[in-house]
Design a protein around this motif. Structure first.
Motif, PDB file in Angstrom:
ATOM      1  N   HIS A  91       0.836  -1.202   0.000  1.00 22.64           N
ATOM      2  CA  HIS A  91       0.000   0.000   0.000  1.00 22.64           C
ATOM      3  C   HIS A  91       0.868   1.250   0.000  1.00 22.64           C
ATOM      4  O   HIS A  91       0.557   2.237  -0.689  1.00 22.64           O
ATOM      5  CB  HIS A  91      -0.930   0.008   1.217  1.00 22.64           C
ATOM      6  N   ILE A  92       1.958   1.227   0.758  1.00 18.92           N
ATOM      7  CA  ILE A  92       2.900   2.347   0.764  1.00 18.92           C
ATOM      8  C   ILE A  92       3.421   2.596  -0.646  1.00 18.92           C
ATOM      9  O   ILE A  92       3.505   3.748  -1.107  1.00 18.92           O
ATOM     10  CB  ILE A  92       4.068   2.064   1.732  1.00 18.92           C
ATOM     11  N   MET A  93       3.759   1.520  -1.351  1.00 21.21           N
ATOM     12  CA  MET A  93       4.314   1.664  -2.697  1.00 21.21           C
ATOM     13  C   MET A  93       3.280   2.242  -3.664  1.00 21.21           C
ATOM     14  O   MET A  93       3.618   3.034  -4.544  1.00 21.21           O
ATOM     15  CB  MET A  93       4.823   0.316  -3.204  1.00 21.21           C
ATOM     16  N   LEU A  97       4.226   5.644  -5.528  1.00 22.32           N
ATOM     17  CA  LEU A  97       4.265   5.714  -6.993  1.00 22.32           C
ATOM     18  C   LEU A  97       3.365   6.824  -7.514  1.00 22.32           C
ATOM     19  O   LEU A  97       3.701   7.503  -8.499  1.00 22.32           O
ATOM     20  CB  LEU A  97       3.857   4.362  -7.595  1.00 22.32           C
ATOM     21  N   GLU A  98       2.230   7.020  -6.864  1.00 20.82           N
ATOM     22  CA  GLU A  98       1.338   8.108  -7.269  1.00 20.82           C
ATOM     23  C   GLU A  98       2.006   9.462  -7.015  1.00 20.82           C
ATOM     24  O   GLU A  98       1.929  10.373  -7.850  1.00 20.82           O
ATOM     25  CB  GLU A  98       0.022   8.018  -6.492  1.00 20.82           C
ATOM     26  N   LYS A  99       2.684   9.568  -5.879  1.00 17.47           N
ATOM     27  CA  LYS A  99       3.380  10.812  -5.563  1.00 17.47           C
ATOM     28  C   LYS A  99       4.505  11.066  -6.571  1.00 17.47           C
ATOM     29  O   LYS A  99       4.684  12.194  -7.042  1.00 17.47           O
ATOM     30  CB  LYS A  99       3.953  10.740  -4.149  1.00 17.47           C
ATOM     31  N   GLN A 103       5.181  14.206  -9.084  1.00 18.61           N
ATOM     32  CA  GLN A 103       6.363  15.038  -8.852  1.00 18.61           C
ATOM     33  C   GLN A 103       7.525  14.667  -9.763  1.00 18.61           C
ATOM     34  O   GLN A 103       8.661  15.039  -9.506  1.00 18.61           O
ATOM     35  CB  GLN A 103       6.811  14.899  -7.389  1.00 18.61           C
ATOM     36  N   ASN A 104       7.243  13.946 -10.801  1.00 18.35           N
ATOM     37  CA  ASN A 104       8.300  13.386 -11.643  1.00 18.35           C
ATOM     38  C   ASN A 104       9.253  14.453 -12.175  1.00 18.35           C
ATOM     39  O   ASN A 104      10.453  14.223 -12.334  1.00 18.35           O
ATOM     40  CB  ASN A 104       7.697  12.618 -12.815  1.00 18.35           C
TER      41      ASN A 104
END
Length: 252
Positions: A91-93, A97-99, A103-104
């Motif tokens: 769930h953390i991942m 990944l969304e963050k 912010q890419n």
């Protein structure tokens, strides 16, 4: 630091590694767990998802990050929901990944990598691959140089040269090479070169991952390889005879 392993959903690790420089992957994950991640309002989703095809992935955690992850698992369980370290990390991942997707543009997209051959004591590669897969070797060495490595205080130790040499080609960022070169300039001792420090890097990394003296492991590997070569050439019976002779020579 210690190595930890989590079973992630298929594609999670690949997506993470495609977005983050190998030299800072563990650091970014640690920072997110410690500083940014928040449990969802609906704790039941922590254990959701198809468990087929889960793939173990390794990262480096410090004590604080490891303790924080255990604390999060405890909070979910005490609320009456199923959870373990891997389900929470999945769930953390998802959230991380969304963050990263959002912010890419602020993350480094290009890095300059250089490859160079270094010379080690024969057997070093075999020992290193007991703890780090070949495909992860460069990234692990680079991470260690950038995040943890400090040259040994024993100058004689750094000046030691291999008795039997083997070559290892290593590809790391210019930043990591510059850090090694900076140490060479600080030490200012003839014979202590980038290659000497790279041997120290790899031996320290092996020692950390194995919790054993790296030089002892390398010497044992050389001995094992020599015995195997002797046995393959002359046979097991002759090998036994020679070993018995050596044992006899050692008696008073």
């Amino acid at each position: 630091m210690k190595q930890v392993s989590f079973s992630l959903f298929p594609g999670q690790a690949e997506a993470f590694k495609s977005k983050v420089d190998p030299s800072v992957q563990s650091k970014i994950l640690r920072n997110y767990v410690l500083n940014d991640y928040q449990l969802p309002g609906d704790l039941s989703i922590i254990n959701e998802g198809d468990k087929k095809g889960l793939k173990p992935e390794k990262f480096h955690f410090d004590e604080n990050t490891d303790a924080r992850l255990n604390e999060l698992v405890k909070i979910v369980r005490e609320a009456g929901y199923k959870a373990n370290r891997s389900s929470l990390m999945r769930h953390i991942m998802i959230q991380l990944l969304e963050k990263l997707k959002n912010q890419n543009d602020s993350l480094p997209k290009k890095r300059e990598v250089r490859h160079s051959s270094f010379y080690f004591e024969k057997g070093t590669k075999d020992v290193l691959e007991q703890f780090i897969p070949f495909r992860d070797r460069n990234a692990a060495i680079e991470r260690f140089i950038l995040e943890e490595y400090k040259p040994s205080h024993k100058r004689d130790f750094l000046l030691d040269k291999p008795e039997e040499v083997e070559s290892m080609r290593i590809g790391i960022t210019v930043e990591a090479f510059r850090k090694l070169d900076g140490y060479v300039e600080e030490i200012q001792t003839k014979g202590i070169t980038r290659t000497a420090l790279m041997r120290d890097v790899v031996e320290q990394l092996i020692g950390k991952l194995s919790n054993t003296d790296a030089r002892k492991l390398i010497a044992e590997k050389r001995l094992q390889n020599a015995l195997n070569e002797f046995e393959n050439t002359f046979g097991n019976d002759v090998l036994r005879e020679r070993l018995e002779e050596y044992r006899g020579d050692g008696k008073d």
